[in-house]
Design a protein around this motif. Structure first.
Motif, mmCIF file in Angstrom:
data_model
loop_
_atom_site.group_PDB
_atom_site.id
_atom_site.type_symbol
_atom_site.label_atom_id
_atom_site.label_comp_id
_atom_site.label_asym_id
_atom_site.label_seq_id
_atom_site.Cartn_x
_atom_site.Cartn_y
_atom_site.Cartn_z
ATOM 1 N N THR A 1 50.998 31.425 76.275
ATOM 2 C CA THR A 1 51.183 32.808 76.723
ATOM 3 C C THR A 1 52.548 32.955 77.363
ATOM 4 O O THR A 1 52.915 32.159 78.246
ATOM 5 N N ASN A 2 53.298 33.944 76.936
ATOM 6 C CA ASN A 2 54.615 34.219 77.506
ATOM 7 C C ASN A 2 54.428 34.847 78.885
ATOM 8 O O ASN A 2 53.924 35.967 79.001
ATOM 9 N N PRO A 3 54.854 34.160 79.964
ATOM 10 C CA PRO A 3 54.631 34.737 81.299
ATOM 11 C C PRO A 3 55.646 35.798 81.685
ATOM 12 O O PRO A 3 55.509 36.403 82.750
ATOM 13 N N TYR A 4 56.649 36.040 80.857
ATOM 14 C CA TYR A 4 57.703 36.994 81.203
ATOM 15 C C TYR A 4 57.403 38.343 80.568
ATOM 16 O O TYR A 4 56.750 38.439 79.523
ATOM 17 N N PRO A 5 57.907 39.436 81.180
ATOM 18 C CA PRO A 5 57.649 40.770 80.607
ATOM 19 C C PRO A 5 58.501 41.082 79.386
ATOM 20 O O PRO A 5 58.230 42.054 78.692
ATOM 21 N N SER A 6 59.527 40.285 79.131
ATOM 22 C CA SER A 6 60.422 40.538 78.001
ATOM 23 C C SER A 6 60.198 39.492 76.932
ATOM 24 O O SER A 6 59.693 38.402 77.191
ATOM 25 N N PRO A 7 60.592 39.787 75.695
ATOM 26 C CA PRO A 7 60.444 38.799 74.615
ATOM 27 C C PRO A 7 61.298 37.559 74.891
ATOM 28 O O PRO A 7 62.409 37.657 75.400
ATOM 29 N N ARG A 8 60.764 36.413 74.513
ATOM 30 C CA ARG A 8 61.463 35.160 74.739
ATOM 31 C C ARG A 8 61.384 34.289 73.485
ATOM 32 O O ARG A 8 60.414 34.363 72.727
ATOM 33 N N LEU A 9 62.484 33.484 73.309
ATOM 34 C CA LEU A 9 62.548 32.520 72.209
ATOM 35 C C LEU A 9 62.314 31.132 72.787
ATOM 36 O O LEU A 9 62.958 30.733 73.761
ATOM 37 N N TYR A 10 61.393 30.364 72.174
ATOM 38 C CA TYR A 10 61.028 29.055 72.664
ATOM 39 C C TYR A 10 61.243 28.021 71.557
ATOM 40 O O TYR A 10 61.124 28.336 70.365
ATOM 41 N N PHE A 11 61.538 26.791 71.989
ATOM 42 C CA PHE A 11 61.728 25.674 71.078
ATOM 43 C C PHE A 11 60.719 24.578 71.432
ATOM 44 O O PHE A 11 60.376 24.382 72.606
ATOM 45 N N LEU A 12 60.256 23.869 70.394
ATOM 46 C CA LEU A 12 59.250 22.829 70.560
ATOM 47 C C LEU A 12 59.845 21.457 70.252
ATOM 48 O O LEU A 12 60.636 21.318 69.309
ATOM 49 N N ASN B 1 60.481 24.546 75.511
ATOM 50 C CA ASN B 1 61.755 24.818 76.166
ATOM 51 C C ASN B 1 62.220 26.222 75.845
ATOM 52 O O ASN B 1 61.868 26.799 74.803
ATOM 53 N N ASP B 2 63.043 26.789 76.752
ATOM 54 C CA ASP B 2 63.562 28.140 76.552
ATOM 55 C C ASP B 2 64.804 28.096 75.671
ATOM 56 O O ASP B 2 65.148 27.059 75.097
ATOM 57 N N HIS B 3 65.508 29.243 75.586
ATOM 58 C CA HIS B 3 66.660 29.334 74.683
ATOM 59 C C HIS B 3 67.827 28.478 75.153
ATOM 60 O O HIS B 3 68.710 28.148 74.364
ATOM 61 N N ASP C 1 67.326 25.483 76.303
ATOM 62 C CA ASP C 1 66.758 24.143 76.171
ATOM 63 C C ASP C 1 66.319 23.564 77.512
ATOM 64 O O ASP C 1 66.325 22.350 77.703
ATOM 65 N N LYS C 2 65.910 24.434 78.427
ATOM 66 C CA LYS C 2 65.323 23.993 79.682
ATOM 67 C C LYS C 2 63.810 24.064 79.556
ATOM 68 O O LYS C 2 63.253 24.991 78.962
ATOM 69 N N ASN C 3 63.167 23.094 80.162
ATOM 70 C CA ASN C 3 61.724 22.956 80.000
ATOM 71 C C ASN C 3 60.978 24.046 80.765
ATOM 72 O O ASN C 3 61.170 24.224 81.977
ATOM 73 N N GLU C 4 60.144 24.776 80.038
ATOM 74 C CA GLU C 4 59.279 25.786 80.646
ATOM 75 C C GLU C 4 57.924 25.192 81.004
ATOM 76 O O GLU C 4 57.461 25.333 82.130
ATOM 77 N N GLU C 5 57.308 24.530 80.027
ATOM 78 C CA GLU C 5 56.017 23.898 80.263
ATOM 79 C C GLU C 5 55.914 22.650 79.398
ATOM 80 O O GLU C 5 56.593 22.527 78.378
#
Length: 1394
Positions: A1321-1332, A1377-1379, A1381-1385
């Protein structure tokens, strides 16, 4: 005013014309000009004159450099000559402007006094001295004096627009009649050694002081005639930070506003929305001697303190620690090796900003590089620190300078703040400060020049720099730091990214549980009290020992299948033939229990031809995720006593077909690579041959060689031919080379190539690691990388007949120098015997000119028309031929006389006079060398010779028979001129060596007496004969340092390489003289020991990678003594004590006996060199206290790498940059890494490294597992395949925070795998790009490597789990990771393979 400021202000020079500076050639020419005397009718008796010398460019009508002035000299006249003023002053300078229009202008100035006490200066004339000829070379270096004609007027006439070059064409210049200047001008090569101290075009006298030069010695006062440099001191600047007034944000905001306004004013435009931003902040650091920079200043990139703190690297000084406000910090230390302890030497700091103009496009910053604009560089501040001799280290705070003042940087600087803004601050910090910690590794330490020159300094100029007194707090030596300066190029290219490079720092680390204090705490009190002395407690370093057993050769060999044998046989490898030229069949290796030494000794084929065929190299199935597979490889190893071998590059070529075995990769054939990069057209594989012929072995060595094959293993290192990284090592038991009576033997082997990774030092976990038998060390990981296929063969040959040699069981032989009993022996104290046993020795008398080269040269000098025969032993045929030629010459002379041509009477007289002179020369020469010849013959009569075949660590024992030739008793002193040869003084040691060598001569107790100078003495009765025991033992091995790493060719490209013990002994032979002297220094016997070094056997090889210029401290656990090859069997008294010796005396190598039942460790402390140096040394292990013969010899390689500490998080990308420094020649290089899946570089391919340039290398690290580990980075020349530079990345990786955990069960042993899904689930109110990404890509694949999800929405991630071959439990991490390349979860999936 400090000493540096005085020198700097007194030697300011005018630069050459701008056009000359743009076309300046690289080299510079040094000159020495001596101005002797001025003479002419224009001089006035008693008046004082002065000479002034300047450099002039006639093409551009431009004076440059600095005018040199001589002393004032009075003119004196005599009745016989006009007035003359003697100067005799010498001027030195060098220039690179080698153009014919460049000249030196001499001005004659008359000095007269004024009524007010001043002096009036009047120019009387001038002259021009040309420096270069028409061909741009220096004028003729004639030694005679030259005369310079003078012209009326002043040198200002040369600036007139109508002045023409050359001077002879100018009709406006009038020559001064009967007036001239006498001078000499010639190149001065010794001045080239101080070009780094003396700037170009600066005229200096030899009486002036140049900082960095020693004063003139002896009776001369000219320090530039033969300049001598002062010894430099290396210093380090650490913890450097720059603070700007009033704060960093306000300073940069005001600076950007002014630059933006200036940009709009120059463009005459209205505000357009663009703005000027800071791209980079640089600090130039260099050593300046008041005249010039000693070397080009180093360039380092500074980053704001808050930005560095966000990088997660501890150790940055906080804002509170250094005062309020933000600072620019440098996380790496600066190494200055050119500092000299002189008051005029200083460290110059220049703060430079790099700006670019950016606009706004779609709400994002558009870099100036994308708009086609170049970066703009501005110097804003500078500072200078002047250190001299003093204490070791301290903190230094310097004020920054700015505004319109002269600086060594030769650049305009940003203005200082107005005086009204500095009310709260001291005036010395109104422009900012630079703070750093200085330390030195020399015994001569540095402090500020302000302490020494306190009285000469103006207190109002600047605040005093704090002195570094001995009471200053000492800092513990931290771990060495790598080159983490992140230095950008001096010429800023357009950036391809929107951000500036971020400086990645590192923190000090400890080398284990205890940090060793190696700092000097100062000298103790003159009268120390007993209560003040600290008592040392028993202490042993808690270092985890590494095992010394290395690779297990027995378990590394696997059986080849029939399919593998079929593929290798079809590849077309060359056949191996026996001595009858018949093919040798492949056989199975023999059982070691059936080995018989008698069969080997009774074999008629005593010659052994050892053949090694390297066939193929395959990848192991367990190495799927370890790294990229190499394209080419090369091998290094050493067989027996032969020199070490580095094979040429071998390319891996895939075979047609061949399925993988157990999921592995089929073996790839090895094919030779030519020098031009093409593959060899010959048969595949690499074949090496070793010829072991008893004719070239020492007595008894054949049995030793057979034992070597039966007990030892061959260690082979496999290297990547492109990256020069070690792939792994393999061990091969050599017992399969024993023929056991057969004519030839041939076996195939498949060896496991394993690598050992030494992790960073870890703490000791209790006493578990120190228990006996705990050979599996902590922090060591062994991984199998591949399999090496090779073929071993031993072909027997008939050896040549050799003279009978006495049998002896060991390598160290015992021989007696013959007792003087029979004829033909050289007696100690007797004359040289002319008769030989069994007949007479006849020798023909020869002319002195034929046996003595010096006399022949003297006679040739007297008679150049006669060429003497070189000294040689003439044969009977040669003598008969000479007699016939002389008779023919006499016959022709008589025929000429009878024919009417009478010779001149003067010819006979000249010939007679010539013969008389020759006889006189011969007689004088005989008288001159008579004493030396008699002394040499007497020395030869009492000299005995002994040849010693020396092996590293092995003691060569022999006895010398000494006889007293006199009828009275004497006390004989033994003098040895080499420390490696010694007299055995201890009777226990003497007896030990006699037991080893089975010698039956007697041993005498208390035989020797030691003098005060430690020279042994022995008492001899009249005509008594005794035996003196000697021992030769060397621990030195060369080469000690290997500076290059890479594959080397063998021979001229042949496929077969042969080596022989008899032909490989190219080592240098040395001679040792032993003198036996009686009272008065008279020798009664001489012993000449001829030492022929021989290669030694290497039992095991260790390789360590360590940061450069630091100490490597390792503890190696010795295996149980009974497991060592060559150890004695059934030794009484239980386990013997082991002793070690190192081949390098600068290395600390020691071992201690910890008691019965306790293991024994070897402690090593090695000083590493600069990167990429490789230090090689050997350690010999003994089981006897007298160190007779080592049971093991270990070879160590210490690879010095530049260290870079990286603190990161698993699964998250960490960015850093490295500085690449170019070599003097351009190179095409490429960067390789040991873990390409976890580390990426930019540029990732081959690129051109400019000569002597700087270039940034951007590195991205994404570790897959937490913990401490090493990653190796090599910069390789792809054309010559040589190592240019190397780095050691020390990763300290943290485990990310696990937010969710899952558990699934999967079948093991194959199958189709399993597909699963998880949600995010994206915890932010705006669209986000994630990398696995995941830590186990071999077990888990994603359906999509990236996804974009709207704010608050849920996304389903598709997972596919690959099957596993083994049963067990695996933890797989999924990093989101976020755009950036920092770890989100991070999710954790526990997979149970059942």
């Amino acid at each position: 005013m400090s000493e540096w400021e005085k020198v700097f202000a007194q030697n300011l020079a005018v630069p050459p014309h701008a056009q000359r500076r743009r076309t300046r050639p690289p080299g510079s020419t040094a000159f020495r000009c001596v101005l002797k005397h001025l003479e002419g009718a224009a001089l006035t008796q008693g008046a004082e004159y002065q000479l002034r010398l300047s450099l002039f460019d006639a093409t551009y009508h431009h004076f440059f450099g600095r005018t040199w002035k001589s002393g004032r000299r009075a003119a004196h006249a005599t009745p016989l000559r006009p007035a003359r003023a003697a100067f005799n002053e010498t001027v030195y300078f060098h220039t690179s402007l080698n153009h014919p229009s460049i000249s030196a202008v001499v001005e004659v100035v008359a000095m007269s006094g004024k009524g007010d006490g001043g002096s009036e200066q009047l120019s009387c004339g001038f002259g021009l001295i040309p420096l270069f000829g028409s061909g741009s070379e220096a004028t003729d270096a004639a030694t005679q004096d030259r005369v310079l004609k003078l012209y009326h007027g002043t040198p200002r006439a040369l600036l007139h627009p109508r002045f023409q070059d050359p001077v002879e064409k100018n009709k406006y210049l009038m020559v001064m009649e009967k007036s001239h200047l006498q001078y000499t001008l010639k190149p001065h090569r010794p001045l080239e050694t101080i070009f780094h101290l003396l700037p170009e075009n600066l005229l200096m006298s030899g009486l002036q002081t140049i900082p960095g030069l020693l004063p003139a010695h002896r009776d001369t006062s000219d320090c530039l005639q033969k300049p001598r440099l002062m010894k430099p001191v290396t210093c380090y600047l650490e913890g450097l930070s720059v603070r700007l007034y009033p704060s960093l944000e306000e300073f940069e905001e005001e600076l950007l506003d002014l630059l933006n306004s200036d940009r709009l004013l120059q463009a005459n435009a209205a505000p357009d929305g663009d703005e000027v931003v800071v791209r980079e902040r640089r600090l130039h650091v260099g050593v300046h001697n008041g005249l010039r920079f000693i070397q080009a200043p180093q360039v380092a990139v500074l980053v704001p303190e808050t930005e560095a703190a966000r990088g997660g690297c501890p150790g940055v000084p906080s804002s509170g620690a250094r005062g309020a406000g933000q600072a620019l910090v440098l996380r790496s230390r600066i190494h200055l090796s050119e500092m000299v302890p002189h008051p005029a030497f200083g460290v110059c700091f220049q703060l430079e900003y790099v700006f670019c103009s950016v606009g706004r496009a779609a709400g994002k910053a558009l870099p100036g590089g994308a708009r086609g604009e170049a970066a703009n560089m501005r110097s804003v501040r500078w500072a200078l620190w002047s250190p001299v001799l003093g204490s070791s280290e301290a903190e230094v705070v310097l004020p920054l300078r700015g505004g319109p003042c002269r600086s060594p940087c030769q650049a305009l600087l940003y203005r200082t703040p107005p005086s009204g803004r500095s009310s709260r601050q001291g005036k010395h910090v109104e422009s900012g400060t630079v703070q750093f910690h200085v330390s030195t590794d020399s015994e001569e330490h540095l402090v500020t020049a302000a302490e020494i020159l306190r009285k000469d300094r103006d207190e109002s100029e600047q605040p005093p720099t704090p002195s570094l007194s001995p009471s200053a707090p000492l800092r513990m030596a931290a771990s060495p730091r790598g080159p983490g300066l992140s230095v950008s190029q001096l010429s800023v290219p357009p950036w391809g990214r929107g951000q500036s490079p971020v400086l990645r720092g590192h923190s000090p680390r400890q080398d284990g549980g205890i940090t060793h204090l190696e700092a000097t705490l100062g000298s103790p009190d003159p009268e120390p009290c007993a209560d003040d002395q600290l008592r040392a407690l028993p202490f042993a370093p808690l270092q985890v020992p590494i095992a010394a057993v290395g690779l297990q050769a027995g378990s590394s060999r696997t059986q080849l299948s029939r399919a593998s044998l079929a593929r290798l046989h079809a590849a077309g490898f060359p056949e191996i033939l026996d001595h009858n030229q018949e093919p040798v069949e492949i056989s199975e290796p023999m059982d070691p229990a059936t080995f018989s030494l008698r069969l080997e000794e009774a074999d008629p084929l005593q010659g052994n031809e050892i053949i090694l065929q390297f066939l193929a190299f395959g990848r192991d199935a367990r190495d799927g995720a370890e790294g990229m597979w190499p394209r080419t490889i090369f091998l290094t190893f050493q067989f027996y006593r032969f020199p070490p071998v580095t094979t040429p590059r071998l390319q891996l070529v895939s075979t047609d077909g061949g399925p993988a075995v157990r999921g592995g990769v089929p073996a790839q054939l090895l094919v030779r690579v030519n020098k031009d990069g093409t593959l060899s057209t010959g048969p595949p594989g690499l074949e090496l041959r070793y010829l072991v012929d008893p004719a070239f072995l020492r007595a008894g060595e054949q049995r030793w060689f057979v034992r070597y094959l039966a007990e030892h293993s061959l260690q082979i290192d496999v290297w990547d031919g492109d990256s020069l990284l070690l792939i792994g090592s393999a061990a091969l038991k050599l017992e399969s080379l024993l023929r056991q009576g057969r004519a030839a033997i041939r076996t195939h082997h498949k060896l496991e190539v394993a690598t050992t990774e030494y992790e960073p030092e870890v703490t000791v976990m209790g006493r578990e690691a120190l228990r006996h038998g705990a050979l599996q060390p902590l922090g060591v990981r062994v991984a199998v990388r591949g399999h090496l296929h090779l073929c071993l063969a031993n072909v027997g040959h008939l050896c040549e007949e050799t003279p009978a040699q006495p049998p002896s069981p060991l390598l160290s032989r015992s021989r007696l120098v013959p007792v003087p009993d029979g004829p033909g022996s050289i007696l100690a104290g007797s004359r040289l015997s002319i008769s030989a046993a069994g007949g007479r020795r006849v020798s023909r008398a020869r002319r002195l000119a034929e046996v003595d080269g010096e006399l022949a040269a003297a006679l040739c000098g007297r008679r150049p028309e006669v060429r003497l025969v070189p000294p040689a032993i003439p044969s009977e045929a040669t003598a008969a031929r000479r007699r016939k030629l002389r008779r023919m010459a006499l016959v022709r002379q008589q025929e000429d006389t009878s024919g009417g041509r009478t010779p001149q009477a003067s010819g006979w007289q000249e010939q007679r006079a010539r013969h008389v002179r020759d006889l006189q020369i011969i007689d004088a020469y005989r008288e001159h060398v008579k004493g030396e010849s008699i002394s040499r013959m007497l020395s030869q009569a009492i000299t005995a010779t002994r040849t010693v075949h020396a092996v590293l660590g092995t003691a060569e024992f022999f006895e010398f028979t000494l006889k007293n030739p006199y009828g009275v008793q004497h006390t004989v002193t033994i003098e040895v001129d080499h420390p490696e040869l010694s007299v055995i003084l201890d009777p226990r040691e003497w007896r030990h060596f006699k037991e080893l060598t089975k010698s039956v001569t007697p041993v005498e107790e208390e035989m020797f007496h030691l003098r005060d100078d430690l020279r042994p003495q022995v008492y001899l009765r009249p005509n008594e004969t005794i035996r003196i025991p000697f021992k030769y033992q060397t621990f030195s091995a060369d080469p000690a340092v290997v500076t290059a790493q890479g594959p080397a060719g063998l021979g001229t490209g042949a496929d077969t390489v042969a080596s022989s013990l008899g032909k490989s002994g190219a080592r240098q032979t040395k001679h040792i003289q032993v003198s036996f002297q009686v009272s008065g220094g008279k020798p009664i016997a001489l012993l000449r020991v001829k030492v022929e070094p021989q290669p030694h056997v290497v039992d095991q090889t260790f390789r360590f990678y360590h940061p450069e210029l630091t100490f490597l401290k390792k503890t190696i656990r010795l295996p149980p003594w009974h497991t060592l090859p060559g150890a004695p069997v059934g030794m009484p008294g239980g386990e013997p004590e082991m002793f070690v010796r190192c081949s390098d005396p600068d290395i600390i190598c020691e071992t201690k006996n910890m008691g019965p039942g306790e293991p024994q460790d070897i402690f090593l402390k090695v000083a590493g060199g600069p990167s990429p140096q490789i230090k090689k040394f050997f350690v010999a292990i003994y089981t006897d206290a007298w160190l007779a013969a080592p049971v093991q010899i270990w070879q160590f390689y210490l690879h010095s790498l530049q260290r870079l500490d990286v603190s990161c998080t698993a699964g998250q990308l960490a960015r850093l940059s490295l500085l690449l420094r170019g070599t003097p020649a351009p190179r095409r290089v490429q960067v390789f890494t040991s873990h390409p899946q976890e580390l990426q570089v930019d540029p990732d391919g081959a690129f051109l490294l400019p000569p002597n340039g700087l270039q940034d290398l951007y590195v991205g690290v994404r570790p897959r597992r937490a913990g401490s580990r090493f990653i190796y980075l090599n910069l390789v020349d792809v054309e010559s395949h040589q190592l240019v530079s190397s780095w050691l990345l020390c990763l300290s990786c943290r485990q990310p925070l696990i937010s969710k955990a899952f558990e699934i069960s999967l079948p093991a042993g194959g199958g189709r795998g399993c597909n699963k899904r998880i949600t995010y689930t994206n915890p932010y109110p705006s669209p986000r790009l994630y990398f696995l990404c995941t830590n186990r890509p071999d077990l888990l694949q994603f359906k999509e490597d990236s996804f974009e999800v709207a704010g608050g929405e849920v996304y389903t991630i598709g997972l596919r789990f690959a099957p596993s071959q083994s049963v067990g439990e695996e933890e797989i991490l999924i990093h989101i990771n976020d755009h950036e390349d920092k770890n989100e979860e991070t999710f954790c999936v526990k997979v149970l393979y059942q």
